[in-house]
Design a protein around this motif. Structure first.
Motif, PDB file in Angstrom:
ATOM      1  N   TYR A 128       0.950  -1.434  -0.121  1.00  0.00           N
ATOM      2  CA  TYR A 128       0.001  -0.082   0.077  1.00  0.00           C
ATOM      3  C   TYR A 128       0.831   1.189   0.212  1.00  0.00           C
ATOM      4  CZ  TYR A 128      -3.494   3.377   1.305  1.00  0.00           C
ATOM      5  OH  TYR A 128      -4.219   4.656   1.237  1.00  0.00           O
ATOM      6  N   PRO A 129       1.860   1.504   0.594  1.00  0.00           N
ATOM      7  CA  PRO A 129       2.766   2.633   0.623  1.00  0.00           C
ATOM      8  C   PRO A 129       3.324   2.968  -0.563  1.00  0.00           C
ATOM      9  CG  PRO A 129       3.259   1.253   2.696  1.00  0.00           C
ATOM     10  CD  PRO A 129       2.469   0.584   1.679  1.00  0.00           C
ATOM     11  N   ASP A 130       3.753   1.798  -1.277  1.00  0.00           N
ATOM     12  CA  ASP A 130       4.382   1.876  -2.583  1.00  0.00           C
ATOM     13  C   ASP A 130       3.132   2.345  -3.758  1.00  0.00           C
ATOM     14  OD1 ASP A 130       6.766   1.157  -1.739  1.00  0.00           O
ATOM     15  OD2 ASP A 130       6.660  -0.799  -2.381  1.00  0.00           O
ATOM     16  N   PHE A 131       1.943   1.956  -3.338  1.00  0.00           N
ATOM     17  CA  PHE A 131       0.903   2.273  -4.371  1.00  0.00           C
ATOM     18  C   PHE A 131       0.536   3.747  -4.298  1.00  0.00           C
ATOM     19  CE2 PHE A 131      -3.599   2.925  -4.861  1.00  0.00           C
ATOM     20  CZ  PHE A 131      -3.907   2.396  -6.150  1.00  0.00           C
ATOM     21  N   THR A 132       0.626   4.284  -3.141  1.00  0.00           N
ATOM     22  CA  THR A 132       0.338   5.585  -2.837  1.00  0.00           C
ATOM     23  C   THR A 132       1.344   6.484  -3.121  1.00  0.00           C
ATOM     24  OG1 THR A 132       0.787   5.459  -0.601  1.00  0.00           O
ATOM     25  CG2 THR A 132      -1.326   4.945  -1.068  1.00  0.00           C
ATOM     26  N   TYR A 133       2.564   5.979  -3.195  1.00  0.00           N
ATOM     27  CA  TYR A 133       3.581   6.989  -3.433  1.00  0.00           C
ATOM     28  C   TYR A 133       3.712   7.167  -4.767  1.00  0.00           C
ATOM     29  CZ  TYR A 133       8.356   8.726  -3.710  1.00  0.00           C
ATOM     30  OH  TYR A 133       9.637   9.329  -3.918  1.00  0.00           O
ATOM     31  N   TYR A 134       3.562   6.173  -5.585  1.00  0.00           N
ATOM     32  CA  TYR A 134       3.555   6.392  -7.050  1.00  0.00           C
ATOM     33  C   TYR A 134       2.070   6.809  -7.903  1.00  0.00           C
ATOM     34  CZ  TYR A 134       7.794   4.082  -6.782  1.00  0.00           C
ATOM     35  OH  TYR A 134       9.234   3.642  -6.561  1.00  0.00           O
ATOM     36  N   THR A 135       1.019   7.171  -7.016  1.00  0.00           N
ATOM     37  CA  THR A 135       0.022   7.688  -7.565  1.00  0.00           C
ATOM     38  C   THR A 135       0.119   9.148  -8.295  1.00  0.00           C
ATOM     39  OG1 THR A 135      -1.150   6.296  -5.854  1.00  0.00           O
ATOM     40  CG2 THR A 135      -2.445   8.172  -7.070  1.00  0.00           C
ATOM     41  N   GLN A 136      -0.373   9.296  -9.078  1.00  0.00           N
ATOM     42  CA  GLN A 136      -0.431  10.611  -9.652  1.00  0.00           C
ATOM     43  C   GLN A 136      -0.930  11.803  -8.738  1.00  0.00           C
ATOM     44  OE1 GLN A 136       1.117  11.565 -12.556  1.00  0.00           O
ATOM     45  NE2 GLN A 136       1.700   9.472 -12.969  1.00  0.00           N
ATOM     46  N   LYS A 137      -0.405  12.943  -8.810  1.00  0.00           N
ATOM     47  CA  LYS A 137      -0.989  14.104  -7.817  1.00  0.00           C
ATOM     48  C   LYS A 137      -1.299  15.215  -8.409  1.00  0.00           C
ATOM     49  CE  LYS A 137       1.914  12.532  -4.123  1.00  0.00           C
ATOM     50  NZ  LYS A 137       2.405  11.343  -4.500  1.00  0.00           N
ATOM     51  N   ASP A 138      -1.852  15.084  -9.889  1.00  0.00           N
ATOM     52  CA  ASP A 138      -2.350  16.253 -10.657  1.00  0.00           C
ATOM     53  C   ASP A 138      -3.461  16.954  -9.990  1.00  0.00           C
ATOM     54  OD1 ASP A 138      -0.662  15.013 -12.423  1.00  0.00           O
ATOM     55  OD2 ASP A 138      -2.263  13.939 -13.525  1.00  0.00           O
ATOM     56  N   TYR A 139      -4.130  16.643  -9.124  1.00  0.00           N
ATOM     57  CA  TYR A 139      -5.053  17.244  -8.385  1.00  0.00           C
ATOM     58  C   TYR A 139      -4.483  18.475  -7.638  1.00  0.00           C
ATOM     59  CZ  TYR A 139      -4.354  14.034  -4.671  1.00  0.00           C
ATOM     60  OH  TYR A 139      -3.882  13.523  -3.714  1.00  0.00           O
ATOM     61  N   LEU A 140      -3.238  18.176  -7.155  1.00  0.00           N
ATOM     62  CA  LEU A 140      -2.596  19.082  -6.224  1.00  0.00           C
ATOM     63  C   LEU A 140      -2.299  20.228  -6.885  1.00  0.00           C
ATOM     64  CD1 LEU A 140      -0.370  16.702  -4.184  1.00  0.00           C
ATOM     65  CD2 LEU A 140      -2.698  17.785  -3.430  1.00  0.00           C
ATOM     66  N   HIS A 141      -2.345  21.688  -5.841  1.00  0.00           N
ATOM     67  CA  HIS A 141      -2.104  22.891  -6.527  1.00  0.00           C
ATOM     68  C   HIS A 141      -0.367  23.046  -6.766  1.00  0.00           C
ATOM     69  CE1 HIS A 141      -2.764  27.221  -7.294  1.00  0.00           C
ATOM     70  NE2 HIS A 141      -1.819  27.532  -6.282  1.00  0.00           N
ATOM     71  N   THR A 142       0.100  23.183  -7.854  1.00  0.00           N
ATOM     72  CA  THR A 142       1.349  23.447  -8.017  1.00  0.00           C
ATOM     73  C   THR A 142       1.874  24.660  -8.473  1.00  0.00           C
ATOM     74  OG1 THR A 142       0.979  22.827 -10.265  1.00  0.00           O
ATOM     75  CG2 THR A 142       1.180  20.855  -8.955  1.00  0.00           C
ATOM     76  N   ASP A 143       1.202  25.982  -8.124  1.00  0.00           N
ATOM     77  CA  ASP A 143       1.428  27.408  -7.854  1.00  0.00           C
ATOM     78  C   ASP A 143       3.124  27.473  -7.618  1.00  0.00           C
ATOM     79  OD1 ASP A 143      -0.602  27.517  -9.682  1.00  0.00           O
ATOM     80  OD2 ASP A 143      -1.595  28.968  -8.162  1.00  0.00           O
ATOM     81  N   SER A 144       3.688  28.121  -8.169  1.00  0.00           N
ATOM     82  CA  SER A 144       5.265  28.578  -7.455  1.00  0.00           C
ATOM     83  C   SER A 144       4.995  29.333  -6.230  1.00  0.00           C
ATOM     84  CB  SER A 144       6.006  29.052  -8.695  1.00  0.00           C
ATOM     85  OG  SER A 144       5.330  30.497  -8.857  1.00  0.00           O
ATOM     86  N   PHE A 145       5.891  29.428  -5.289  1.00  0.00           N
ATOM     87  CA  PHE A 145       5.943  30.146  -4.094  1.00  0.00           C
ATOM     88  C   PHE A 145       6.118  31.692  -4.391  1.00  0.00           C
ATOM     89  CE2 PHE A 145       8.460  32.093  -0.481  1.00  0.00           C
ATOM     90  CZ  PHE A 145       7.460  31.941   0.340  1.00  0.00           C
ATOM     91  N   VAL A 146       5.491  32.408  -3.789  1.00  0.00           N
ATOM     92  CA  VAL A 146       5.390  33.817  -4.160  1.00  0.00           C
ATOM     93  C   VAL A 146       5.679  34.465  -2.617  1.00  0.00           C
ATOM     94  CG1 VAL A 146       4.237  36.051  -4.830  1.00  0.00           C
ATOM     95  CG2 VAL A 146       4.009  33.848  -6.040  1.00  0.00           C
ATOM     96  N   PRO A 147       6.816  34.978  -2.473  1.00  0.00           N
ATOM     97  CA  PRO A 147       7.181  35.640  -1.013  1.00  0.00           C
ATOM     98  C   PRO A 147       6.366  36.814  -1.001  1.00  0.00           C
ATOM     99  CG  PRO A 147       8.829  36.208  -2.666  1.00  0.00           C
ATOM    100  CD  PRO A 147       8.006  35.164  -3.210  1.00  0.00           C
TER     101      PRO A 147
END
Length: 684
Positions: A31-50
């Motif tokens: 199960y840990p390997d399965f969750t680790y390689y799962t796609q995370k396209d739904y996560l917000h990937t905007d760059s960090f703005v100070p």
């Protein structure tokens, strides 16, 4: 259906169970390997703005009085309003140069006045009347009769008549300058009581040359501590002259555990009770402590009352009628202590300390105006809004408290030593009345009173003690052991404290603006003129909380405390009829009574000024009196003669019950080791 034998079936079950366990372990591992390689396209990937952060202000710590002024108010210039479809030019905006800042704007320049709106303060509730009538009375009669030690005597002296004590107490109370006012049942009766007390204090005259030493101080303002007629720096403390703790508690102060001391010394199993009265020598000889102890006094009576009146008050109080203020403390101590002690015990130690009488009075006043001596600048602005709450009729703040203690401890007894430890406790009574009142209510900026204001704080304290003792020896009495006797050492203590919040010089003539406001409110209005709003006392306030009382404002705190104690003992000292014990140790105490009155009043008058339209009267009075009497003359005679005249020697016929002389009670037969006297004394 295929069937298996018993052994095959058990093996199959074991293999199936093992297979299930292995599959569960495989799932957890994958199960840990399965969750680790799962796609995370739904996560917000905007760059960090100070983000920029700036703290230009330096932290200075807590400041309870930080002034705040809103930024300058910008308001539109007035333009006429037309109802039409035509286009009007834009309204120009100008900066407001007014000296006022919202919300301190006067009503005529408030935004609501310009825009046709209203500016109102939230409504407030009026305070209700507070009336407490409390009567505390305690009565105790502990007139004991005892006969211990096997003397075969009957002691029948003339009984002590309490009528003399009551007559003396009535005379002392009648000599007080304010008498005994009745509990008022209405506002009119309350006003009559205050006026009557004021008239009695005005007519107070010091009479010199009488049996009572008196001290009187009258003035508009009395401040300081007075002890028995003398102004002192600090008031004496009761704990320096009297302790409510037992002697055992005093010997073992808090924090010291006697059990630990015993454990350290190897005596942890020893009882914590009274010390043993038997000593066993190494040769087996038993020695009993041959002693006689009598405690016929040591009575304690206490009245304690504390009243804190913070029910209502204001920065400015406007009284259309009269203002009457009375603060009075009346204190009296009276003692009759004439003792007649036999000369047969002249070798005993005297544990008598002088009687101590204290009248302690403190007048204290706090003026809030002294702490805020400078009025706020006009630039801070004056209130532009107000809210009025109204009381139709009178406002009463009344705490009427009376405390009484009446105690008699007139003991009659015969003491003899029979070779054992004898302890007779015929006194050591305690009676306490205690009351504490704390009234915390409402505060206002302005109180307008359509009638008059009556303010009275009165404390009346009285102690009366009869301690006339007779200790005589029967013919043949002798003693060679150690002995001590104490027949005085009484403490009479009156302590009173009146603390006022409000300056003594806060009074002034009622301005016309306040009178107009009072008349307007009496007619049903609620307007305040500019003359009221611009009072310097209101500078810096955004709005006023106003209380209007159509009737009178009655504020009275009355405390009366009275202790009446009779402790006149008649003791006959005799020898054991069968086995006289002259070497016994004697301890006789017939005094050491404590009568204590303690009262304090905290009264809230005003935070600032008081304007009076009628008469203004203020008077503070201190009356302290002391009476030390050496009556009655009867006790100045020979105590042995008095005792022997009242003693009857019993013969065998009396012990058999054949003696019936009127007025003489035969004693019950005893063997010198047990006494059935009904007193519950302790014999070792």
């Amino acid at each position: 259906m295929t069937t298996m034998d018993k052994i095959t079936e058990e093996i199959a079950h074991f293999i199936g169970l093992f297979h299930t366990t292995v599959e569960e372990a495989r799932q957890r591992d994958a199960y840990p390997d399965f969750t680790y390689y799962t796609q995370k396209d739904y996560l917000h990937t905007d760059s960090f703005v100070p983000s920029s952060f700036d703290a230009p202000y330096e932290f200075l710590g807590f400041d309870p009085d930080v002034p705040y002024k809103a930024p300058a108010y910008v308001r539109p210039v007035e333009h006429p309003s037309f109802v039409s479809w035509q286009h009007h030019p834009p309204i120009p905006v100008v900066r407001d140069d007014s000296e006022y800042f919202p919300p301190e704007q006067p009503q005529e320049v408030l935004p609501g006045a310009r825009l046709g709106q209203t500016f109102a303060m939230p409504p407030i509730e009026p305070p209700g009347s507070v009336v407490n009538y409390i009567l505390q009375a305690a009565s105790l009669s502990d007139d004991d009769s005892f006969n211990v030690g096997g003397s075969h005597l009957v002691f029948n002296p003339d009984p002590i008549d309490d009528a003399a004590l009551l007559k003396a107490a009535d005379d002392v109370l009648s000599s007080a300058p304010i008498g005994h006012p009745e509990m008022p049942g209405s506002s009119a009766e309350l006003i009559d009581v205050i006026n009557s007390v004021a008239d009695q204090l005005k007519a107070l005259v010091v009479v010199s040359g009488g049996p009572m030493e008196t001290f009187v101080e009258q003035s508009t303002v009395i401040e300081g501590v007075y002890v028995n007629g003398e102004l002192v720096e600090d008031a004496p403390k009761l704990e320096d002259y009297f302790s409510f703790e037992d002697e055992e508690d005093t010997e073992n102060p808090a924090g010291e555990d006697p059990d630990e001391d015993n454990a350290a010394g190897g005596d942890a199993d020893e009882d914590d009770g009274p010390p043993p009265n038997v000593v066993i020598s190494e040769d087996g000889t038993i020695t009993i402590d041959n002693s006689v102890e009598l405690v016929a006094g040591d009575n304690t009576v206490v009245n304690q009352a504390v009243v804190k009146n913070l029910w209502t008050g204001a920065t400015v109080t406007a009284v259309v009628g009269d203002h009457v203020e009375i603060n009075a403390i009346v204190q009296t101590n009276a003692i009759w202590d004439t003792d007649s002690i036999t000369s047969a015990i002249g070798g005993w130690n005297s544990e008598d300390s002088p009687n101590e009488l204290f009248n302690v009075a403190t007048f204290e006043r706090t003026d809030p105006l002294e702490k805020n001596a400078g009025d706020q600048a006009v630039a801070d602005g004056f209130p532009s809004a107000w809210v009025v709450t109204e009381i139709q009729g009178d406002l009463l703040i009344t705490n009427w408290l009376e405390q009484y203690v009446f105690m008699t401890d007139n003991d009659v007894g015969v003491l003899s030593s029979s070779g054992v430890t004898t302890s007779v406790i015929a006194g050591d009574n305690t009676s306490v009345n205690q009351t504490s009142i704390f009234e915390l209510g409402f505060s206002f900026d302005l109180i307008i009173i359509g009638g008059s204001l009556y303010d009275a704080n009165i404390i009346h304290q009285t102690n009366v003690l009869f301690d006339n003792d007779v200790v005589g020896a029967v013919s043949g009495f002798e003693t060679t052991g150690q002995g001590s006797i104490g027949s005085s050492g009484n403490l009479l203590w009156n302590q009173a404290h009146i603390y006022n919040i409000g300056g003594a010089d806060r009074f002034g003539e009622l301005p016309s603006a306040y009178l107009d406001a009072a008349n307007d409110m009496a007619a049903g209005g609620s307007d305040l003129s500019k003359g009221v709003l611009t009072d310097p006392a209101f500078a810096g306030l955004s709005g006023l909380r106003v209380l209007y009382i159509s009737g009178d404002f009655l504020n009275i705190q009355y405390i009366k405390q009275t202790n009446i104690v009779g402790d006149s003992d008649q003791i006959a000292l005799a020898m054991n009829a069968l086995d006289p014990q002259a070497d016994a140790t004697w301890t006789v105490s017939t005094g050491a009574n404590a009568l204590i009155n303690n009262a304090a009043i905290l009264d809230f008058d005003s935070f600032g000024h008081t304007y009076v339209g009628g008469q203004q009267y203020s008077e503070e009075t201190l009356f302290q009196a002391e009476l030390i009497s050496h009556q009655p003359e009867l006790l100045t005679g020979d105590p042995d003669t008095l005792v022997n005249e009242a003693v009857v020697f019993l013969d065998d016929s009396m012990l058999d019950g054949e003696f019936e002389e009127p007025g003489v009670t035969p004693a019950e037969q005893d063997d010198g080791h047990y006494q059935n006297d009904g007193l519950q004394h302790v014999l070792g």
